[in-house]
Design an enzyme around this catalytic site. Structure first.
Site, short mmCIF file in Angstrom:
data_model
loop_
_atom_site.label_atom_id
_atom_site.label_comp_id
_atom_site.label_asym_id
_atom_site.label_seq_id
_atom_site.Cartn_x
_atom_site.Cartn_y
_atom_site.Cartn_z
N ASP A 154 0.84 -1.20 0.00
CA ASP A 154 0.00 0.00 0.00
C ASP A 154 0.88 1.25 0.00
O ASP A 154 1.61 1.51 0.95
CB ASP A 154 -0.90 -0.01 1.24
N TYR A 200 2.91 9.93 -0.50
CA TYR A 200 4.07 9.41 0.24
C TYR A 200 5.38 9.67 -0.49
O TYR A 200 6.45 9.62 0.12
CB TYR A 200 3.94 7.90 0.47
N LYS A 253 -2.83 5.93 -4.13
CA LYS A 253 -3.92 6.85 -3.80
C LYS A 253 -3.68 8.20 -4.47
O LYS A 253 -2.54 8.67 -4.56
CB LYS A 253 -4.02 7.04 -2.28
N HIS A 301 -7.61 9.74 -1.77
CA HIS A 301 -6.94 9.68 -0.47
C HIS A 301 -7.77 10.31 0.65
O HIS A 301 -7.86 9.78 1.75
CB HIS A 301 -5.57 10.36 -0.55
#
Length: 283
Positions: free
Chosen positions: A49, A54, A79, A112
């Site tokens: 994931d 990120y 996401k 997200h």
């Protein structure tokens, strides 16, 4: 050494199978993501994931290629970043994700955050449906959506989200959101599954762990599994990565589950509130 343990899978509402245990790379620095993800894949994880936010999608893709596994053997989620909710921006964003990963598709792509005061997330969902139709994601879903957000998606969209990824742990069980998800055929995924470590010293958790000869983290992660949610703990420590995978050779008792469920509290949320979280990165 890789484990022979088979992780159970859950069927999403479009027939795609998702492994119930995954490896999360939130807060793993980009230059450490390849090694951490490769360690997870070697330990037996087959679900990773990540997210545009990120900044470490490239490391995930590198690890999958370096693992020697077939691309079809690894379920990869990413996401949509908060700054790309407009229809055309979302369509461009999935292409950026695929370029970073060097994949032809992701297995699951999520909005997200709903960002309720930023824009119309139903427009974003329209773009997600187009991403799904184009085959760039095998399944689409949302993250951090509350029931009232999901109702708007249901009213305006044509595809029911396959997944809703939300904060869940014993201090914040989210039973109402999980029940809504289940009623509408949406799989619940749990982020922050050990409350950023806050539950690991809880006397109830420690007592149950000692009774089973397990670590507190294993007990809490097993609680998620037995509730039927998808869970992905995050760690960059190889020993902890392997420890978190060892969840399928023991079971909690009904009493254990009741005691862990009783830890739920009104002020248990650790992360942002989806109804007030409206942060968008600067461009």
């Amino acid at each position: 050494m890789p484990t022979d343990t088979t992780v159970p899978s859950i069927m999403l509402n479009n027939g795609v199978q998702i492994p119930q245990l995954g490896f999360g790379v939130f807060q793993i620095p980009p230059d450490e993501t390849r090694a951490a993800t490769l360690t997870a894949l070697e330990a037996g994880y087959r679900h990773i994931d990540t997210a545009e936010m990120y900044g470490n999608e490239a490391g995930v893709g590198e690890a999958v290629r370096a693992s020697g596994l077939e691309r079809s053997d690894v379920f990869v989620t990413s996401k949509l970043n908060n700054g790309f909710h407009a229809y055309d921006d979302a369509l461009a964003a999935i292409d950026g994700t695929l370029e970073e990963l060097e994949f032809e598709h992701v297995d699951l792509f999520l909005i997200h955050w709903p960002l309720p005061d930023v824009g119309d997330y139903t427009e974003t969902w329209r773009a997600m449906e187009e991403i799904y139709r184009q085959g760039k994601a095998r399944a689409i879903g949302v993250s951090n959506f509350q029931p009232h957000h999901l109702r708007k998606i249901h009213e305006s969209g044509t595809v029911v989200p396959a997944v809703n990824q939300i904060e869940v742990h014993p201090y914040f069980a989210q039973n109402d959101v999980r029940a809504f998800n289940a009623e509408h055929g949406i799989v619940t995924e749990a982020w922050s599954p050990i409350a950023q470590g806050a539950v690991l010293d809880d006397p109830t958790v420690v007592r149950i762990a000692e009774a089973h000869g397990r670590t507190p983290a294993q007990v809490v992660l097993r609680w998620h599994v037995e509730r039927g949610d998808v869970v992905f703990p995050k760690s960059s420590t190889p020993e902890r990565v392997r420890e978190n995978f060892a969840l399928f050779d023991f079971e909690l008792t009904e009493g254990d589950l009741a005691d862990l469920g009783a830890l739920d509290r009104a002020d248990g949320r650790r992360g942002p509130d989806p109804d007030t979280m409206n942060a968008v990165p600067k461009k």
